[in-house]
Design a protein around this motif. Structure first.
Motif, PDB file in Angstrom:
ATOM      1  N   UNK A  40      22.541 -11.947 -56.889  1.00  0.00           N
ATOM      2  CA  UNK A  40      21.320 -12.611 -57.021  1.00  0.00           C
ATOM      3  C   UNK A  40      20.475 -11.967 -57.993  1.00  0.00           C
ATOM      4  N   UNK A  41      20.103 -12.825 -59.169  1.00  0.00           N
ATOM      5  CA  UNK A  41      19.399 -12.075 -60.171  1.00  0.00           C
ATOM      6  C   UNK A  41      17.993 -11.437 -59.595  1.00  0.00           C
ATOM      7  N   UNK A  42      17.735 -10.316 -60.259  1.00  0.00           N
ATOM      8  CA  UNK A  42      16.447  -9.642 -59.850  1.00  0.00           C
ATOM      9  C   UNK A  42      15.064 -10.266 -60.260  1.00  0.00           C
ATOM     10  N   UNK A  43      14.190 -10.628 -59.374  1.00  0.00           N
ATOM     11  CA  UNK A  43      12.821 -11.112 -59.406  1.00  0.00           C
ATOM     12  C   UNK A  43      13.187 -12.587 -60.092  1.00  0.00           C
ATOM     13  N   UNK A  44      14.375 -13.257 -59.513  1.00  0.00           N
ATOM     14  CA  UNK A  44      14.319 -14.778 -59.960  1.00  0.00           C
ATOM     15  C   UNK A  44      14.457 -15.559 -58.697  1.00  0.00           C
ATOM     16  N   UNK A  45      14.532 -16.940 -59.027  1.00  0.00           N
ATOM     17  CA  UNK A  45      14.498 -17.659 -57.675  1.00  0.00           C
ATOM     18  C   UNK A  45      16.039 -17.744 -56.916  1.00  0.00           C
ATOM     19  N   UNK A  46      15.933 -17.845 -55.603  1.00  0.00           N
ATOM     20  CA  UNK A  46      17.315 -17.644 -54.946  1.00  0.00           C
ATOM     21  C   UNK A  46      18.123 -18.764 -55.427  1.00  0.00           C
ATOM     22  N   UNK A  47      19.369 -18.095 -55.678  1.00  0.00           N
ATOM     23  CA  UNK A  47      20.221 -19.139 -56.339  1.00  0.00           C
ATOM     24  C   UNK A  47      20.604 -18.906 -57.812  1.00  0.00           C
ATOM     25  N   UNK A  48      19.627 -18.297 -58.441  1.00  0.00           N
ATOM     26  CA  UNK A  48      19.940 -17.789 -59.724  1.00  0.00           C
ATOM     27  C   UNK A  48      20.770 -16.247 -59.938  1.00  0.00           C
ATOM     28  N   UNK A  49      21.982 -16.470 -60.446  1.00  0.00           N
ATOM     29  CA  UNK A  49      22.800 -15.426 -60.297  1.00  0.00           C
ATOM     30  C   UNK A  49      22.805 -14.681 -61.730  1.00  0.00           C
ATOM     31  N   UNK A  50      23.247 -13.364 -61.650  1.00  0.00           N
ATOM     32  CA  UNK A  50      23.504 -12.773 -62.886  1.00  0.00           C
ATOM     33  C   UNK A  50      24.779 -12.237 -62.834  1.00  0.00           C
ATOM     34  N   UNK A  51      25.684 -12.350 -63.898  1.00  0.00           N
ATOM     35  CA  UNK A  51      26.977 -11.535 -63.999  1.00  0.00           C
ATOM     36  C   UNK A  51      26.918 -10.586 -65.113  1.00  0.00           C
ATOM     37  N   UNK A  52      27.162  -9.625 -64.840  1.00  0.00           N
ATOM     38  CA  UNK A  52      27.444  -8.423 -65.871  1.00  0.00           C
ATOM     39  C   UNK A  52      28.737  -7.977 -66.022  1.00  0.00           C
ATOM     40  N   UNK A  53      29.034  -7.957 -67.336  1.00  0.00           N
ATOM     41  CA  UNK A  53      30.447  -7.652 -67.837  1.00  0.00           C
ATOM     42  C   UNK A  53      30.309  -6.325 -68.318  1.00  0.00           C
ATOM     43  N   UNK A  54      30.954  -5.280 -67.909  1.00  0.00           N
ATOM     44  CA  UNK A  54      30.483  -3.835 -68.258  1.00  0.00           C
ATOM     45  C   UNK A  54      31.780  -3.281 -69.283  1.00  0.00           C
ATOM     46  N   UNK A  55      31.187  -2.412 -70.095  1.00  0.00           N
ATOM     47  CA  UNK A  55      32.015  -1.699 -71.065  1.00  0.00           C
ATOM     48  C   UNK A  55      31.611  -0.251 -71.332  1.00  0.00           C
ATOM     49  N   UNK A  56      32.447   0.435 -71.300  1.00  0.00           N
ATOM     50  CA  UNK A  56      32.262   1.871 -71.808  1.00  0.00           C
ATOM     51  C   UNK A  56      32.641   1.927 -73.192  1.00  0.00           C
ATOM     52  N   UNK A  57      31.983   2.781 -74.182  1.00  0.00           N
ATOM     53  CA  UNK A  57      32.420   2.854 -75.366  1.00  0.00           C
ATOM     54  C   UNK A  57      31.823   3.851 -75.983  1.00  0.00           C
ATOM     55  N   UNK A  58      32.254   4.662 -76.855  1.00  0.00           N
ATOM     56  CA  UNK A  58      31.496   5.692 -77.779  1.00  0.00           C
ATOM     57  C   UNK A  58      30.767   5.377 -78.619  1.00  0.00           C
ATOM     58  N   UNK A  59      29.704   5.907 -78.804  1.00  0.00           N
ATOM     59  CA  UNK A  59      28.428   5.475 -79.552  1.00  0.00           C
ATOM     60  C   UNK A  59      28.247   6.693 -80.619  1.00  0.00           C
TER      61      UNK A  59
ATOM     62  N   UNK B 217      26.060  -3.252 -56.776  1.00  0.00           N
ATOM     63  CA  UNK B 217      27.456  -3.509 -56.590  1.00  0.00           C
ATOM     64  C   UNK B 217      28.334  -2.779 -57.493  1.00  0.00           C
ATOM     65  N   UNK B 218      27.944  -2.511 -58.823  1.00  0.00           N
ATOM     66  CA  UNK B 218      28.566  -1.870 -59.617  1.00  0.00           C
ATOM     67  C   UNK B 218      28.620  -0.268 -59.346  1.00  0.00           C
ATOM     68  N   UNK B 219      27.579   0.093 -59.019  1.00  0.00           N
ATOM     69  CA  UNK B 219      27.581   1.641 -58.290  1.00  0.00           C
ATOM     70  C   UNK B 219      28.404   1.789 -57.296  1.00  0.00           C
ATOM     71  N   UNK B 220      28.634   0.743 -56.401  1.00  0.00           N
ATOM     72  CA  UNK B 220      29.600   1.006 -55.376  1.00  0.00           C
ATOM     73  C   UNK B 220      30.797   0.906 -55.895  1.00  0.00           C
ATOM     74  N   UNK B 221      31.309   0.138 -56.873  1.00  0.00           N
ATOM     75  CA  UNK B 221      32.641   0.174 -57.469  1.00  0.00           C
ATOM     76  C   UNK B 221      32.899   1.439 -58.217  1.00  0.00           C
ATOM     77  N   UNK B 222      31.848   1.962 -58.901  1.00  0.00           N
ATOM     78  CA  UNK B 222      32.137   3.055 -59.548  1.00  0.00           C
ATOM     79  C   UNK B 222      32.315   4.248 -58.963  1.00  0.00           C
ATOM     80  N   UNK B 223      31.577   4.359 -57.708  1.00  0.00           N
ATOM     81  CA  UNK B 223      31.706   5.398 -56.768  1.00  0.00           C
ATOM     82  C   UNK B 223      33.197   5.280 -56.175  1.00  0.00           C
ATOM     83  N   UNK B 224      33.561   4.197 -55.834  1.00  0.00           N
ATOM     84  CA  UNK B 224      34.776   4.132 -55.222  1.00  0.00           C
ATOM     85  C   UNK B 224      35.941   4.514 -56.119  1.00  0.00           C
ATOM     86  N   UNK B 225      35.422   4.287 -57.443  1.00  0.00           N
ATOM     87  CA  UNK B 225      36.616   4.734 -58.609  1.00  0.00           C
ATOM     88  C   UNK B 225      36.452   6.201 -58.858  1.00  0.00           C
TER      89      UNK B 225
END
Length: 131
Positions: free
Chosen positions: A70-89, A119-127
């Motif tokens: 669920x997207x933060x501070x958005x109407x119920x049903x508005x979803x957010x998908x984050x595609x995460x990447x590591x990268x050097x900078x 959700x990502x925090x949980x995944x990264x913790x499990x990893x």
């Protein structure tokens, strides 16, 4: 409605870099929405430069997960998908433009982040990537 975002994930000593936008109390992974015609990598490079004043090294980008909630501070049903990447900078991340604060967060800070980042925090913790 689905909000499509690209996020940069930077781990340091069991913590993950997160950013807080001006006027908000919730932290998010640095990144943002793609513009028309942009690839994931194009969006990552642009957003990280805008928010943190560093340049992503494109050849080092590695996909580390895609998460939806669920997207933060958005109407119920508005979803957010984050595609995460590591990268050097190149450079040292600093808060710029709309970013008020950046912080290295541990799993104990999970309650300070958005629903999708939790959700990502949980995944990264499990990893074993997040203390």
């Amino acid at each position: 409605m689905m909000i499509d975002k690209i996020a940069w994930i930077r781990f340091e000593n069991g913590r993950v870099l997160s950013a807080r936008t001006r006027g908000r109390d919730t932290f998010y992974f640095p990144g943002g929405k793609r513009e028309p015609g942009e690839s994931d990598l194009d969006t990552l490079i642009r957003e990280v430069r805008e928010e943190l004043s560093v340049d992503v090294e494109p050849a080092t980008a590695v996909h580390v997960g895609t998460f939806e909630a669920q997207a933060h501070n958005r109407p119920i049903g508005d979803l957010v998908r984050i595609t995460c990447y590591t990268a050097d900078v190149v450079g040292t991340p600093i808060a710029s433009m709309e970013i008020e604060e950046i912080a290295l967060l541990s799993y104990a800070d999970r309650d300070r982040v958005s629903a999708v980042d939790k959700i990502a925090f949980d995944h990264f913790r499990e990893q074993g990537l997040l203390d």
